[in-house]
Design a protein around this motif. Sequence first.
Motif, PDB file in Angstrom:
ATOM      1  N   ALA A 587       0.759  -0.918   0.099  1.00 30.76           N
ATOM      2  CA  ALA A 587      -0.159   0.125   0.138  1.00 30.76           C
ATOM      3  C   ALA A 587       0.753   1.288  -0.019  1.00 30.76           C
ATOM      4  O   ALA A 587       0.764   2.239  -0.506  1.00 30.76           O
ATOM      5  CB  ALA A 587      -0.887  -0.012   1.171  1.00 30.76           C
ATOM      6  N   ILE A 591       1.025   4.352  -3.142  1.00 33.50           N
ATOM      7  CA  ILE A 591       0.725   5.800  -3.143  1.00 33.50           C
ATOM      8  C   ILE A 591       1.901   6.711  -2.952  1.00 33.50           C
ATOM      9  O   ILE A 591       1.760   7.954  -2.699  1.00 33.50           O
ATOM     10  CB  ILE A 591      -0.430   6.109  -2.029  1.00 33.50           C
ATOM     11  CG1 ILE A 591       0.301   5.934  -0.551  1.00 33.50           C
ATOM     12  CG2 ILE A 591      -1.446   5.194  -2.202  1.00 33.50           C
ATOM     13  CD1 ILE A 591      -0.574   6.852   0.535  1.00 33.50           C
ATOM     14  N   ASN A 648     -12.307   7.503   9.478  1.00 38.91           N
ATOM     15  CA  ASN A 648     -12.362   7.226   8.113  1.00 38.91           C
ATOM     16  C   ASN A 648     -11.190   5.960   7.933  1.00 38.91           C
ATOM     17  O   ASN A 648     -11.426   5.008   7.290  1.00 38.91           O
ATOM     18  CB  ASN A 648     -12.167   8.306   6.955  1.00 38.91           C
ATOM     19  CG  ASN A 648     -13.351   9.148   6.937  1.00 38.91           C
ATOM     20  OD1 ASN A 648     -14.506   8.851   6.983  1.00 38.91           O
ATOM     21  ND2 ASN A 648     -13.182  10.291   6.322  1.00 38.91           N
ATOM     22  N   GLN A 652     -11.419   1.890   6.933  1.00 34.19           N
ATOM     23  CA  GLN A 652     -10.644   1.386   5.902  1.00 34.19           C
ATOM     24  C   GLN A 652      -9.622   0.272   6.353  1.00 34.19           C
ATOM     25  O   GLN A 652      -9.462  -0.794   5.870  1.00 34.19           O
ATOM     26  CB  GLN A 652      -9.761   2.392   5.109  1.00 34.19           C
ATOM     27  CG  GLN A 652     -10.554   3.437   4.698  1.00 34.19           C
ATOM     28  CD  GLN A 652     -11.446   3.118   3.305  1.00 34.19           C
ATOM     29  OE1 GLN A 652     -11.443   1.999   3.025  1.00 34.19           O
ATOM     30  NE2 GLN A 652     -11.929   4.079   2.495  1.00 34.19           N
ATOM     31  N   HIS A 657      -8.285  -2.322   3.659  1.00 33.70           N
ATOM     32  CA  HIS A 657      -8.159  -1.456   2.438  1.00 33.70           C
ATOM     33  C   HIS A 657      -6.912  -0.282   2.827  1.00 33.70           C
ATOM     34  O   HIS A 657      -7.267   0.920   3.175  1.00 33.70           O
ATOM     35  CB  HIS A 657      -9.427  -0.539   2.148  1.00 33.70           C
ATOM     36  CG  HIS A 657     -10.537  -1.387   1.313  1.00 33.70           C
ATOM     37  ND1 HIS A 657     -11.713  -1.817   1.913  1.00 33.70           N
ATOM     38  CD2 HIS A 657     -10.301  -2.368   0.493  1.00 33.70           C
ATOM     39  CE1 HIS A 657     -12.463  -2.505   1.365  1.00 33.70           C
ATOM     40  NE2 HIS A 657     -11.561  -3.097   0.270  1.00 33.70           N
ATOM     41  N   ARG A 659      -4.491   1.123   1.197  1.00 32.98           N
ATOM     42  CA  ARG A 659      -3.909   1.838   0.275  1.00 32.98           C
ATOM     43  C   ARG A 659      -4.894   3.054   0.442  1.00 32.98           C
ATOM     44  O   ARG A 659      -4.561   4.139   0.388  1.00 32.98           O
ATOM     45  CB  ARG A 659      -4.109   1.569  -1.377  1.00 32.98           C
ATOM     46  CG  ARG A 659      -3.761   2.381  -2.235  1.00 32.98           C
ATOM     47  CD  ARG A 659      -3.339   1.844  -3.549  1.00 32.98           C
ATOM     48  NE  ARG A 659      -3.220   2.777  -4.439  1.00 32.98           N
ATOM     49  CZ  ARG A 659      -2.662   2.499  -5.798  1.00 32.98           C
ATOM     50  NH1 ARG A 659      -1.963   1.465  -5.920  1.00 32.98           N
ATOM     51  NH2 ARG A 659      -2.169   3.550  -6.424  1.00 32.98           N
ATOM     52  N   GLU A 660      -6.193   2.834   0.454  1.00 30.24           N
ATOM     53  CA  GLU A 660      -7.341   3.963   0.567  1.00 30.24           C
ATOM     54  C   GLU A 660      -6.977   4.656   1.910  1.00 30.24           C
ATOM     55  O   GLU A 660      -7.289   5.703   1.965  1.00 30.24           O
ATOM     56  CB  GLU A 660      -8.767   3.228   0.525  1.00 30.24           C
ATOM     57  CG  GLU A 660      -9.233   2.804  -0.897  1.00 30.24           C
ATOM     58  CD  GLU A 660      -8.543   1.357  -1.133  1.00 30.24           C
ATOM     59  OE1 GLU A 660      -7.901   0.792  -0.067  1.00 30.24           O
ATOM     60  OE2 GLU A 660      -8.602   0.897  -2.190  1.00 30.24           O
ATOM     61  N   GLN A 663      -4.224   6.856   1.522  1.00 25.67           N
ATOM     62  CA  GLN A 663      -4.700   8.023   0.880  1.00 25.67           C
ATOM     63  C   GLN A 663      -5.409   9.325   1.552  1.00 25.67           C
ATOM     64  O   GLN A 663      -5.279  10.457   1.503  1.00 25.67           O
ATOM     65  CB  GLN A 663      -5.468   7.631  -0.271  1.00 25.67           C
ATOM     66  CG  GLN A 663      -4.729   7.044  -1.480  1.00 25.67           C
ATOM     67  CD  GLN A 663      -5.617   6.129  -2.341  1.00 25.67           C
ATOM     68  OE1 GLN A 663      -6.693   5.854  -2.219  1.00 25.67           O
ATOM     69  NE2 GLN A 663      -4.991   6.199  -3.754  1.00 25.67           N
ATOM     70  N   GLU A 664      -6.202   8.566   2.557  1.00 28.53           N
ATOM     71  CA  GLU A 664      -6.981   9.311   3.749  1.00 28.53           C
ATOM     72  C   GLU A 664      -6.056  10.211   4.437  1.00 28.53           C
ATOM     73  O   GLU A 664      -6.139  11.449   4.593  1.00 28.53           O
ATOM     74  CB  GLU A 664      -8.030   8.696   4.497  1.00 28.53           C
ATOM     75  CG  GLU A 664      -9.211   8.041   3.671  1.00 28.53           C
ATOM     76  CD  GLU A 664     -10.055   9.346   3.131  1.00 28.53           C
ATOM     77  OE1 GLU A 664     -10.328  10.175   3.950  1.00 28.53           O
ATOM     78  OE2 GLU A 664     -10.730   9.275   2.372  1.00 28.53           O
ATOM     79  N   LYS A 667      -4.063  13.063   2.812  1.00 37.40           N
ATOM     80  CA  LYS A 667      -5.002  14.417   2.515  1.00 37.40           C
ATOM     81  C   LYS A 667      -4.912  15.271   3.757  1.00 37.40           C
ATOM     82  O   LYS A 667      -5.225  16.466   3.584  1.00 37.40           O
ATOM     83  CB  LYS A 667      -6.638  14.077   2.297  1.00 37.40           C
ATOM     84  CG  LYS A 667      -6.894  13.219   1.155  1.00 37.40           C
ATOM     85  CD  LYS A 667      -8.357  12.880   1.128  1.00 37.40           C
ATOM     86  CE  LYS A 667      -8.799  12.037  -0.065  1.00 37.40           C
ATOM     87  NZ  LYS A 667     -10.107  11.394  -0.140  1.00 37.40           N
TER      88      LYS A 667
END
Length: 719
Positions: A587, A591, A648, A652, A657, A659-660, A663-664, A667
Amino acid sequence: MKGTPKAAAKGTADFLFEIGCEEIPAGMLPGAIKELKVILEKYLAAHNLGSGAAIEAYGAPRRLSVSCASVRLKQPDEIKEVTGPPKSVAYDAAGKPTRAAESFAQKMNIPVSKLAIVTTTRGEYLSARQVILGRPANEILEEILPRAVAEIPWPRSMYWTGAQGLHFIRPIRWVVAMLGGKTLKFCLGDAEAGNWSAGHRFLGKAKIPLSGVKDYVQKLRANFVLVRPEDRKQKIEGELRRLASGKGLRIHEDAHLMDLVTYLNEYPSGIIGGFDPSFLELPDEILITVMRDHQKYFALERKDGSLAPNFLAVINLDGDKAGHIRAGHERVLRARFADARFFWETDQKCRLADYLPKLAAVTYQEKLGSYGDKVERIRELARWLSEQWFASGISKASVGAADLAAELCKCDLVTEMVREFTELQGIVGGLYAKAQGEPEEVAWAVYDHYKPAGLEDSIPRNIAGQAVALADKFDSLVGCFAVGLVPSGSSDPFALRRAAIGIVKILVETGLPVSLPLTIARAARSFANESRKIAVSLQVEKQVLEFLLDRVRFVLKERGNLAYDEINAALAAGADDLVDAVRRMEAVRGIRKTKNFEPLAVSFKRIRKILEKAGPDSGWKLSAVRSDLFKEEAERELHAQASATMKNVEQQKRTGHYREALQEIAKLRPAVDRFFDDVMVMAEDEQIRKNRLTLLSGLLSGFSTIADFSEIVTVDPGK
């Protein structure tokens, strides 16, 4: 010679060096050739004798050789600027040289008038140019070549001219050392350097005069020595393919054996022989092992993949026209196969499990007991692993199959077959189990449980075999570390590095859920419960875990296409479940090139440094972040966004998840940047300072459960 120019550059000459000796063990030759090349490259560079031409190194059983098409005949002269006393000391008020200036000039062997004044950071100083004349290459080579030979690292060496004499792997019989066709003057042991080599022990001349690099390979070839390993390998492969195809057969591929016969022979030739087809009733594994490991023969296969009653041998002669050599090889192989058949039939007179009591008399390690003790520990751990897997929903995990396979896995160590053919341990046990009607799952588990033997080897083919293999390897690691048998340097008598690599490969390739710390602790309990009651401290358990994680880094870097910082980032966030850690590494890799990830990693490094400088958290950490202490909008905004993001991310993570989730986290970068732009973390007000440090601490710990961002290597934006 390869790469030899038509004419050497002016001021250079070709260089040839050969050490002739008694036969060097084939397994040591490739490493020795490589080491000699590296050592001489180092010396030529250090003495500025290289001219850009490549050094070639090669060897055969009776020789190690190095050649270079172009070596400088003399070192370039070197000009040095030597600084003397300060100008203020070297000249008096009238500008006349003082005793200090005269002494410096005398030391440099030049008149005072030739001295110069240079400006340095410390002021003006006297300076003199010193010309260091380069030495002739022949003088330097005569000094460095004996040192280079002495530096070759052998697994073991011998001396034959007295204890203080030269140590080498085998007695040296002749030395060739030539520069530009002229012989260098030095000795290696009793052998004086000269300009003659020796051909094949039986086919070539005992003395072959040489003029240098240009005729070296050709003259040796004419005397039945192929000095380049690649030439020998090409000859072997061509002849074996021709012989096999002539019978409508194909070679049973064996890269290791091909390398071995390449370095066993100076002038290899292939011959084909046969054996009684009745021996084909024995398992292929036994026949191939006897041919490969005991006779250095290649097995042959029919088009359907079955073994043919033929073999290929490589001899160190120019063929076998009369067939006498072939007949001798056939006679020897027939006797070896007859022994194997006798052992097979003798061992089958009792069941494999009946050998178990005999393991009590076979020592595994003095402090760790017998193989009988080890089997009981393996059984306990294999059962525990299988129970864990079955409970987690892996229906194929059978506690009974793992237990029976663990009980039988070492029994073949006391069979006649393994006593004679030790390479077959494990394999023989699996073959006997199958022949005696044990469940196929159990037979394959016993057969495979030593796997994998390295990075290139396959893992056990079924889950029972994987349980036994893991149990065996964990037991070896924990036990050996507990009694101080920790690998160091090249010393690893119990192959613990290989065991650790095997654990990593099995877990990564199968995806089986295994907690490394829990499994280590469970293996430690087995030692504590034995009659010896070997105590495995928490410190030893930690050592074993770190040793395993080092192998994790090695395997994943070599085979996983992962960068070391990606591996470290995921392991720093948690290394309990290796399979989960690998998913987190992937992961991170997925990213890390996004626009926010690496800048955020830089910020996380900054956060870690701030917290480290703040000292132990007991002196500043609050029980919770207090919003009433916020003074800047940027800290209020970061706290709010981090809280929302955390929800969040946790969602995930629960679903895997990663990778997701990353990504959060990425941000958050704008909010973190604004925080550092607008907020003074180390505020004068103690409560505000503690609150900001607590906010950063929560940010670092809360978002480092997938990967520790601060472990990521980033490019400094200021460069």
